[in-house]
Design an enzyme around this catalytic site. Structure first.
Site, PDB file in Angstrom:
ATOM      1  CG  ASP A 123     -11.930 -12.323  16.813  1.00  0.00           C
ATOM      2  OD1 ASP A 123     -11.239 -13.290  17.183  1.00  0.00           O
ATOM      3  OD2 ASP A 123     -12.724 -12.391  15.851  1.00  0.00           O
ATOM      4  CD  GLU A 149       4.249   6.679  -9.005  1.00  0.00           C
ATOM      5  OE1 GLU A 149       3.337   7.378  -8.524  1.00  0.00           O
ATOM      6  OE2 GLU A 149       4.085   5.914  -9.987  1.00  0.00           O
TER       7      GLU A 149
END
Ligand code: GLA
Length: 716
Positions: free
Chosen positions: A531, A611
């Site tokens: 928030d 990777e």
């Protein structure tokens, strides 16, 4: 001047909006208008109907058309003939609970107000504050409405101060941050809803007569609802239509209530959740409500998001890291959980350093007796069975690899099996004589108490002073149930929920002031306290415990409606994904996480050489573009909630550079190419499309689009 006054009418202007208020002939403060910029007095849109069984104020004599029950108001009070949801209510010393708030005075101040103990938007060149004081003459209670006007940011903030000028105490039962009344029209609401591991899903619905609510009683702003919302016209989309948005700067139990009233007008009231709240205000005392940020766009949701992104990034977030490039981090949580020792961590860190990662973050499990989530919270000293050289020893070794070191804390919690609980059982929030509710086997510390906060400040400070720590992940992994504190008498128990979050803010404030160079990331089981209030203390937040790239499309898309990309913690985690058990290529995982505060959360040693090479390239890519991604304008192009393809993009302020994220979840067979129309470009610029080696003008890319996929041909 952003604020003009004439005959008790107040005209506020920002770059593209007007906000009008009027103290009418009876001194009632009417809301007149918030919307497109206008030079007119918009009071003409308000009719005064005689609506049966609606109360009329005494001063109006026999005029049945004047009723608070139909009147658009700035801060409607309970018990005064307005039966709709109200913004403020109070119980006086004689037990009565009526408030008759009338205009008393106003003041304009240069600069933006701040709020003691609470987060608030700061600065703003040319910012002004309008203060309008309302008074309940009988009791002496005053309400000071504050309007922070930030013209360039196109934002108005609101909050209120309740002041008790009477001789006796008053109990405040409800004190919203703001109320906004809107004229009769068709409206839809967008709330951001969800659950643990699927936060901030936009939920759009028609508003019919009655009340809709989005709220939390959990003591946190919550995974389930978010303290931000949008009200828009039914035809509003990303690019067109009228929309109003509000973001409450509050991390505790909040409530947003929207009512379509009996005459078709809309009222939204937002602030501290009145359920579980009451506040004893003694003679001469003031109560401050949290602040809300308001914005309006006549051009759809993307423009509204841009306003929120800019104000939250520049005028809510603080500290060295608010605009600085965020470190690419690797967090050990999903790689090891509680099962690690120094060598295991260093093995991950060594690999990360080789691939260019900036920072190693040690998550849960480094302290006290913490081999599982059953014990240890509160004992903030290194577990030397796991870390034989302590935190400083580990930090030094990480630093020697050329990386910064970060650390996880969960300051607000205590395990019953901990030294802290054994020595201070009274510090936990429990109701005497009742068995407490546990959440993740833990209890919540009473953050209303200064002795608890002092202990946490001292303990955390001493760790930060004794090891070279550059980052803190501040977690909060359970909600509050027993809203009770032994530190307060029974009359004040209704204050505990709010005092708890004031205590959290106080501890944050002390720590960020003492350690200004540390980057804080907030977390609450993922995104349970995401928030604007938290972002005032910590400029980024772990968005969700669901780290699956495809799920993250939805979570990050919804979060981006209000929150800037720089605030959205997003990591490449391992496969098979540990929440939804899906395999996604490492490229997809990074392509999603790039649009956030980027990092890794896996054991790099388990990757193939190919990777690892890709990780190295990803780290180089994000270091080159993190500035653009975090500070550019973010456009949502295709919604993950609508079909198989999600797309979004960022465009630099000068419109010379852009990055498009285009994600196809399932493969199509025998489907021809797809095109995506871009947004926010300069139509006259000839852009080089890196992946394709082609040049196209901005107008081509926006009006006709860019081909995104190669032909996917299946065997007949
Ligand atoms: C929460 C957080 C995770 C991790 C764990 C540790 O769930 O969201 O990222 O830190 O706690 O216990």
């Amino acid at each position: 001047m952003a604020i003009k006054i004439s005959n008790n009418s107040f005209y506020i202007e920002t770059k593209n909006t007007s906000y009008q208020i009027k103290a009418d002939k009876y001194g009632i403060l009417k809301h007149v208008w918030y919307g497109e910029k206008t030079g007119c007095d918009m009071d003409y849109i308000n009719e005064y109907p005689d609506v049966g069984f609606s109360g009329n104020i005494y001063d109006a004599g026999n005029d049945r058309t004047y009723s608070p029950d139909t009147l658009p108001q700035e801060y409607p009070a309970f018990g005064n003939g307005d039966y709709r949801i109200c913004a403020v209510s109070a119980v006086h010393n004689d037990g009565s609970c009526s408030l008759d708030l009338r205009f008393k005075k106003y003041e304009i101040k240069q600069g933006k107000y701040s709020i003691p103990g609470l987060p608030a938007v700061y600065s703003g060149e040319n910012a002004q504050t309008l203060e309008i004081t309302l008074e309940d003459k009988k009791s002496g209670l005053e309400v000071i409405l504050k309007y922070g006007v930030l013209p360039e940011l196109d934002v108005i903030t609101r909050s209120a101060v309740i002041r008790n000028n009477s001789e006796s105490p008053v109990t405040i039962k409800n004190a919203a941050s703001f109320c906004i009344d809107m004229p009769k029209d068709n409206y839809e609401s967008i709330f951001f809803t969800g659950r643990h591991a699927m936060e901030r899903t936009p939920q759009r619905q028609a508003i019919l007569q009655g009340i809709q609510e989005s709220s939390s009683v959990r003591g946190t702003s919550s995974h389930q609802q978010n303290p931000s919302f949008i009200i828009c016209s039914p035809d509003c989309n990303e690019d067109n239509g009228r929309c109003f948005g509000a973001a409450l700067m509050y991390s505790g139990s909040f409530s947003t209530r929207i009512e379509l009233d009996h005459v078709g007008q809309l009222r939204a009231v937002c602030g501290i959740n009145p359920e579980l709240f009451s506040w004893q205000l003694n003679s001469g005392e003031e109560f401050y409500t949290p602040e809300a940020i308001l914005a309006f766009s006549a051009n759809g949701l993307a423009a509204l998001s841009h306003i929120f992104h800019t104000v939250i990034r520049n005028n809510v977030c603080r500290g060295n890291y608010k605009l600085a490039q965020r470190p690419v981090l690797i967090n050990n949580w999903e790689a090891t959980y509680f099962d690690f020792n120094e060598e295991k961590l260093l093995k991950i860190a060594r690999e990360a350093a080789k691939l260019g990662v900036d920072m190693f973050v040690l998550d849960d499990g480094w302290f006290g007796k913490r081999d599982s989530d059953f014990s240890g919270l509160g004992d903030w000293y290194a577990n030397t069975n796991k870390l034989e050289n302590g935190l400083s020893g580990l930090a030094d070794k990480i630093n020697a690899l050329g990386m910064k070191f970060g650390l996880w804390f969960e300051p607000e919690m205590v395990s019953e099996d901990s030294d802290l609980y054994r020595s201070h059982p009274d510090w936990a929030i429990v109701i005497p004589g009742r068995k407490p509710i546990r959440g993740r086997y833990q209890l919540v510390l009473d953050m209303t108490r200064s002795d608890v906060r002092d202990y946490l400040f001292d303990t955390i400070s001493s760790i930060l002073k004794n090891a070279n720590i550059s980052y803190i992940k501040w977690d909060m992994n359970r909600s509050i149930t027993e809203c009770y504190s032994k530190a307060f008498p029974k009359e004040q128990q209704g204050e505990v929920m709010h005092r708890y979050i004031l205590g959290v803010y106080d501890l944050y404030e002390r720590l960020i002031n003492e350690f200004p160079k540390i980057l804080f990331e907030s977390c609450s089981s993922g995104g349970g306290r995401f928030d604007p209030g938290m972002l005032y203390y910590a400029p980024q937040a772990w968005a969700s415990d669901d780290s699956d790239a495809i799920e993250r499309l939805k979570i990050q898309y919804g979060t981006s409606m209000v929150y800037p990309i720089s605030s959205i913690g997003a990591h490449v985690s391992e496969i098979v994904n540990q929440q939804v058990f899906r395999n996604t290529p490492i490229e997809t995982r990074a392509n999603v996480a790039y649009f956030g505060a980027f990092g890794y959360e896996l054991d790099l040693n388990e990757l193939t050489e190919l990777e690892k090479q890709k990780v190295k390239e990803q780290v180089e890519f994000i270091k080159q573009y993190r500035e653009l991604i975090h500070k550019g304008k973010f456009y949502r192009l295709q919604s993950p909630f609508e079909n198989n393809i999600t797309a979004w993009m960022v465009v630099s302020d000068d419109k010379k550079e852009a990055i498009v994220g285009w994600y196809k979840v399932l493969n199509d067979v025998n489907e021809s190419f797809k095109r995506i129309k871009l947004k926010g470009l300069n139509e006259n610029l000839n852009y080089y499309i890196e992946q394709k080696g082609e040049y196209h003008y901005g107008d081509e890319l926006m009006n006709l689009g860019m081909i995104t996929s190669d032909y996917a041909v299946g065997d007949p």
